[in-house]
Design an enzyme around this catalytic site. Structure first.
Site, mmCIF file in Angstrom:
data_model
loop_
_atom_site.group_PDB
_atom_site.id
_atom_site.type_symbol
_atom_site.label_atom_id
_atom_site.label_comp_id
_atom_site.label_asym_id
_atom_site.label_seq_id
_atom_site.Cartn_x
_atom_site.Cartn_y
_atom_site.Cartn_z
ATOM 1 N N ASP A 15 0.825 -1.211 0.000
ATOM 2 C CA ASP A 15 0.000 0.000 0.000
ATOM 3 C C ASP A 15 0.862 1.265 0.000
ATOM 4 O O ASP A 15 1.985 1.266 0.519
ATOM 5 C CB ASP A 15 -0.913 -0.024 1.233
ATOM 6 N N GLY A 16 0.305 2.334 -0.573
ATOM 7 C CA GLY A 16 0.967 3.639 -0.497
ATOM 8 C C GLY A 16 1.469 4.206 -1.814
ATOM 9 O O GLY A 16 2.102 5.270 -1.828
ATOM 10 N N HIS A 32 1.961 3.839 -9.102
ATOM 11 C CA HIS A 32 1.716 2.425 -9.406
ATOM 12 C C HIS A 32 2.836 1.843 -10.263
ATOM 13 O O HIS A 32 3.228 0.700 -10.088
ATOM 14 C CB HIS A 32 0.366 2.262 -10.106
ATOM 15 N N ASN A 63 -11.172 -2.611 -4.908
ATOM 16 C CA ASN A 63 -10.452 -1.589 -5.687
ATOM 17 C C ASN A 63 -11.125 -1.242 -7.023
ATOM 18 O O ASN A 63 -10.782 -0.245 -7.657
ATOM 19 C CB ASN A 63 -8.993 -2.007 -5.946
ATOM 20 N N ARG A 66 -12.418 2.351 -7.716
ATOM 21 C CA ARG A 66 -11.559 3.494 -8.056
ATOM 22 C C ARG A 66 -11.902 4.009 -9.458
ATOM 23 O O ARG A 66 -12.558 3.304 -10.230
ATOM 24 C CB ARG A 66 -10.092 3.062 -7.995
HETATM 25 C C1 IPE Z 1 -5.378 -2.593 0.120
HETATM 26 O O1 IPE Z 1 -5.087 -1.245 -0.072
HETATM 27 C C2 IPE Z 1 -5.359 -3.316 -1.185
HETATM 28 C C3 IPE Z 1 -4.054 -3.436 -1.815
HETATM 29 C C4 IPE Z 1 -2.906 -3.038 -1.341
HETATM 30 C C5 IPE Z 1 -4.060 -4.096 -3.090
HETATM 31 P P1 IPE Z 1 -6.238 -0.144 -0.192
HETATM 32 O O2 IPE Z 1 -5.551 1.149 -0.374
HETATM 33 O O3 IPE Z 1 -7.210 -0.543 -1.220
HETATM 34 O O4 IPE Z 1 -6.940 -0.250 1.240
HETATM 35 P P2 IPE Z 1 -7.844 0.786 2.008
HETATM 36 O O5 IPE Z 1 -8.903 1.240 1.033
HETATM 37 O O6 IPE Z 1 -6.974 1.915 2.438
HETATM 38 O O7 IPE Z 1 -8.384 0.033 3.162
HETATM 39 C C1 IPE Z 2 -1.611 0.344 -3.249
HETATM 40 O O1 IPE Z 2 -1.455 1.723 -3.274
HETATM 41 C C2 IPE Z 2 -1.969 -0.233 -4.576
HETATM 42 C C3 IPE Z 2 -3.379 -0.665 -4.656
HETATM 43 C C4 IPE Z 2 -4.254 -0.630 -3.700
HETATM 44 C C5 IPE Z 2 -3.823 -1.163 -5.934
HETATM 45 P P1 IPE Z 2 -2.675 2.724 -3.220
HETATM 46 O O2 IPE Z 2 -3.107 3.000 -4.602
HETATM 47 O O3 IPE Z 2 -3.754 2.253 -2.319
HETATM 48 O O4 IPE Z 2 -1.954 4.000 -2.601
HETATM 49 P P2 IPE Z 2 -2.519 4.974 -1.510
HETATM 50 O O5 IPE Z 2 -2.933 4.155 -0.332
HETATM 51 O O6 IPE Z 2 -3.665 5.699 -2.125
HETATM 52 O O7 IPE Z 2 -1.365 5.861 -1.197
HETATM 53 MG MG MG Z 3 -4.119 2.485 -0.331
#
Ligand code: IPE
Ligand code: IPE
Ligand code: MG
Length: 228
Positions: A15-16, A32, A63, A66
């Site tokens: 995540d992040g 990404h 997801n 999004r």
């Molecule tokens: C969890 O991250 C899913 C993945 C890392 C693939 P999210 O960013 O989707 O989770 P939430 O929405 O903060 O709980």
């Molecule tokens: C993790 O990063 C990747 C996926 C969930 C697909 P995020 O896209 O959730 O990144 P943040 O949490 O918004 O920073």
């Molecule tokens: Mg995230």
């Protein structure tokens, strides 16, 4: 670095990416791209460290909510990753398994998945589970449905054996990067006794040194499994 207790199965909530990009004044897709480039480093490193199975959370069942542009970008990166992995297969002995619902994925992606799974199915050294369109609750429901279809009794072990990760067993350690303190529907059943490791480091910055910190921390945990 010396690690005493090496976790056999590690799950990672990667995540992040979005915040990493935003902090750099870039679009989320930039994050990404960098996040996906980081996967290989960590996979290679984890297996070198003695981890047997890795389960990476790449795209949750939630997801899809999004923006379409972001979902499309993530799907494109996943497909590219699988194609790249397929090309490198000859030099590693890793079995790749994609876990999660298949029906919702594009035909293209499903084809790329079947190809890598088929080509790597006899590989024995390590298992790499990639969670795409994955949800822990959905997985439990599917496992129970499967038991009912087979006319088998619903038991704790029965459910375990019908989860996507049955070959890897339960994760010993679940790592979440990006600072959130939650599981977001990841390995809910398998994670009953997993050690949890949370770090503020955003996924594109989560390097080998950061991975080793999680391993080190795991080595000091006392796992009791309900005993004294
Ligand atoms: C969890 O991250 C899913 C993945 C890392 C693939 P999210 O960013 O989707 O989770 P939430 O929405 O903060 O709980
Ligand atoms: C993790 O990063 C990747 C996926 C969930 C697909 P995020 O896209 O959730 O990144 P943040 O949490 O918004 O920073
Ligand atoms: Mg995230």
């Amino acid at each position: 670095m010396e690690t005493v207790n090496v976790p056999s199965h590690v799950g990672i909530i990667m995540d992040g990416n979005g915040r990493w990009a935003t902090a750099k004044g870039q679009k989320r897709s930039y994050g990404h791209k960098h996040g996906s480039a980081n996967v290989d480093n960590i996979v290679t490193h984890a297996f070198k460290r003695g981890v047997k199975s890795l389960t990476l959370y790449a795209f949750s069942a939630e997801n899809w909510a999004r923006p379409k542009e972001e979902v499309d970008e993530l799907m494109k990166l996943l497909k590219a990753y699988l194609k790249k992995f397929a090309k490198k297969l000859y030099k590693n002995d890793v079995r790749l398994i994609v876990i999660g619902g298949r029906e919702e994925l594009s035909e293209d992606l499903r084809k790329a998945i079947s190809e890598v799974e088929e080509k790597s199915k006899d590989n024995k050294s390590n298992i790499l589970n990639i969670a795409i369109n994955y949800g822990g609750r959905q997985e439990i429901v599917n496992a129970v449905k499967r038991l009912i279809e087979k006319g088998e009794e619903i038991t704790v072990n029965g459910i375990s054996e019908n989860l996507y990760t049955s070959l890897s067993g339960d994760p010993d350690l679940i790592i979440r990067t990006g600072g959130e303190l939650r599981l977001s529907n990841f390995l809910l059943y398998q994670g009953a006794y997993s050690e949890l490791y949370f770090t503020d480091v955003l996924w594109p910055d989560f390097n080998e040194i950061e991975f080793d910190k999680a391993m080190e921390e795991f080595g000091h945990r006392k796992r009791r499994f309900g005993k004294v």
